[in-house]
Write a protein that holds these residues in place. Structure first.
Motif, short mmCIF file in Angstrom:
data_model
loop_
_atom_site.label_atom_id
_atom_site.label_comp_id
_atom_site.label_asym_id
_atom_site.label_seq_id
_atom_site.Cartn_x
_atom_site.Cartn_y
_atom_site.Cartn_z
N MET A 1 2.67 -22.51 92.92
CA MET A 1 2.08 -23.74 92.41
C MET A 1 3.16 -24.65 91.84
N ARG A 2 2.80 -25.91 91.68
CA ARG A 2 3.66 -26.87 90.99
C ARG A 2 3.18 -26.97 89.54
N ILE A 3 4.02 -26.51 88.63
CA ILE A 3 3.64 -26.46 87.21
C ILE A 3 4.49 -27.46 86.43
N LEU A 4 3.83 -28.32 85.69
CA LEU A 4 4.50 -29.26 84.80
C LEU A 4 4.49 -28.69 83.39
N MET A 5 5.65 -28.65 82.74
CA MET A 5 5.75 -28.24 81.33
C MET A 5 6.21 -29.44 80.53
N THR A 6 5.51 -29.74 79.43
CA THR A 6 5.86 -30.91 78.65
C THR A 6 5.96 -30.57 77.17
N VAL A 7 6.91 -31.24 76.49
CA VAL A 7 7.21 -30.97 75.09
C VAL A 7 7.91 -32.21 74.53
N CYS B 1 14.78 -25.92 87.43
CA CYS B 1 13.69 -26.83 87.09
C CYS B 1 14.02 -28.26 87.53
N ASP B 2 12.99 -29.01 87.92
CA ASP B 2 13.12 -30.46 88.04
C ASP B 2 12.89 -31.06 86.66
N PHE B 3 13.34 -32.29 86.48
CA PHE B 3 13.20 -32.93 85.17
C PHE B 3 12.76 -34.37 85.33
N ILE B 4 11.75 -34.78 84.54
CA ILE B 4 11.29 -36.16 84.49
C ILE B 4 11.39 -36.63 83.05
N PRO B 5 12.16 -37.71 82.77
CA PRO B 5 12.28 -38.19 81.38
C PRO B 5 10.93 -38.70 80.86
N LEU B 6 10.66 -38.36 79.62
CA LEU B 6 9.44 -38.79 78.94
C LEU B 6 9.83 -39.69 77.77
N GLN B 7 9.30 -40.89 77.73
CA GLN B 7 9.60 -41.82 76.65
C GLN B 7 8.54 -41.66 75.57
N MET B 8 8.95 -41.19 74.39
CA MET B 8 7.97 -41.00 73.33
C MET B 8 8.65 -40.97 71.98
N ASP B 9 7.88 -41.33 70.97
CA ASP B 9 8.29 -41.20 69.57
C ASP B 9 7.56 -39.97 69.04
N ALA B 10 8.31 -38.95 68.66
CA ALA B 10 7.70 -37.68 68.28
C ALA B 10 6.91 -37.75 66.98
N ALA C 1 3.30 -37.87 89.81
CA ALA C 1 4.62 -37.88 90.46
C ALA C 1 5.10 -36.46 90.75
N ALA C 2 4.79 -35.53 89.84
CA ALA C 2 5.20 -34.13 90.02
C ALA C 2 4.24 -33.34 90.91
N GLU C 3 3.17 -34.01 91.36
CA GLU C 3 2.14 -33.35 92.18
C GLU C 3 1.67 -32.05 91.51
N SER C 4 1.38 -32.15 90.23
CA SER C 4 1.12 -30.97 89.40
C SER C 4 -0.20 -30.29 89.75
N ASP C 5 -0.17 -28.97 89.85
CA ASP C 5 -1.39 -28.16 89.95
C ASP C 5 -1.86 -27.69 88.59
N LEU C 6 -0.94 -27.65 87.61
CA LEU C 6 -1.22 -27.12 86.28
C LEU C 6 -0.22 -27.73 85.30
N VAL C 7 -0.68 -28.02 84.07
CA VAL C 7 0.20 -28.53 83.02
C VAL C 7 0.20 -27.54 81.86
#
Length: 368
Positions: free
Chosen positions: A1-7, A49-58, A79-85
């Motif tokens: 699967m294509r899994i997106l992990m975000t933090v 891992c692939d990487f996509i920059p995330l613009q955010m104020d924590a 964009a990541a064609e995610s099956d799961l996050v």
């Protein structure tokens, strides 16, 4: 699967979630990380891992920021064609969940802590609770890092019992953090606090307790290791830290990419935090067979057995912290060493990273 992990910081994945990433890659999944860019990105890419920059104020929970983040998460998920996050940290959990649900993509958050909203009075807490209730409704799995946070979410109706799963924090690599010989006979005794320098972490109480202890034990050493100037409203400024150092009450050690030598050189690790998910620094310290002193609050209390592997003190109380430090100092060197070994045994028994990896594999299997 294509899994997106975000933090909310790429280094968080590299430092705390790498075993999960490595296990999922080994299982044949494709992993994309979405996080603000930092110097850990090349390391994550080297893992595969692939990487996509995330613009955010924590910091903060501004609704306008939330709307922008939801739109950004929607674009990234597509964009990541995610099956799961898989998500970590507050804003990513809340606004990522809303975005994923709108796209009918399974979303699994990990509640790594509740942040300052739950420490700042009833109004902010009520707003945060409503956001969680909306975001987490109908999610298949919600991971928690301590039993207190899980109970709070259940009691508030923020999650259902069939959703909630308890993890031992992020787990610990017991080989990377091995038990090290206790500094028997070391004089003076050295206390170490490893943390971003935030008031909510109890850094002011730590300094005040150091003043009290040094009146009776002038040789005792108190060290601070961690970043100044964090993007947090409770951050302690560089001038205040400089004043503490000039007063000779604490030694400021700056920052490091490897805490192990500092833990090994200390007699006891202290974290007087107001609330945690599962304090990584205490887990690492206990794994290396060092006693810990921390506050009797959610997250912190779960990583030690009181009077066996460390001591609990009252939150927001320098005198209570000082009393716990006095209790530790009253022990013989051999008793202090035994306390550290008890912590190591607890980490091996309850906090091994293999437990966390298996929980994620089981969650994925249950969804698909």
């Amino acid at each position: 699967m294509r899994i997106l992990m975000t933090v909310n910081a790429a280094w968080n994945i590299w430092n705390f979630r790498k075993p999960v990433v490595e296990a999922l890659l080994a299982d044949g999944h494709l992993i994309t990380i979405a996080a603000p860019t930092d110097d850990s990105v090349p390391d994550l890419q080297a893992l595969g891992c692939d990487f996509i920059p995330l613009q955010m104020d924590a910091k903060g929970l501004n609704p306008l920021d939330g709307a922008s983040l939801i739109s950004q998460f929607r674009r990234i998920i597509c964009a990541a064609e995610s099956d799961l996050v898989l998500s970590y940290t507050i804003k990513n959990n809340l606004f990522g969940a809303i975005a994923a649900k709108s796209l009918r993509i399974p979303f699994v958050p990990n509640v790594t802590g509740l942040g300052t909203a739950f420490l700042s009075g009833r109004v902010l807490q009520t707003i945060a609770e409503q956001l969680y209730r909306t975001a987490f409704r109908s999610l298949p799995v919600v991971f928690f890092q301590n039993a207190d946070d899980l109970a709070l979410f259940l009691e508030g109706g923020l999650v259902r019992s069939d959703q909630a799963k308890l993890l031992p924090g992020s787990g610990i690599d017991l080989d990377r953090f091995p038990a090290t010989p206790f500094p028997i006979g070391a004089k003076p005794k050295t206390f170490l606090m490893i943390s971003r320098l935030l008031r909510d972490k109890g850094v002011v109480e730590y300094v005040d307790a150091a003043r009290l202890i040094r009146q009776k034990h002038p040789g005792a050493k108190f060290q601070l290791l961690g970043a100044i100037g964090s993007e947090n409203r409770t951050s302690v400024g560089a001038s205040e830290v400089a004043a503490w150092v000039a007063e000779d009450v604490v030694d400021y050690l700056g920052t490091t990419k490897d805490v192990r030598p500092f833990i090994e050189g200390a007699s006891c690790i202290v974290l007087p935090s107001y609330r945690e998910g599962a304090p990584r620094t205490l887990i690492e310290a206990a794994a290396m067979a060092r006693p810990v002193i921390t506050t009797d609050v959610p997250g912190c209390r779960s990583v030690l057995d009181p009077t066996v592997s460390g001591y609990l003190c009252e939150p927001r109380s320098a005198p209570s912290l000082a009393r716990s430090i006095e209790q530790f100092l009253s022990l013989s060197d051999s008793a202090q060493a035994e306390m550290g070994l008890a912590g190591r045994h607890k980490m091996a028994r309850e906090f091994d990273q293999a437990i966390v990896v298996e929980a994620y594999r089981s969650a994925i299997a249950s969804i698909f």
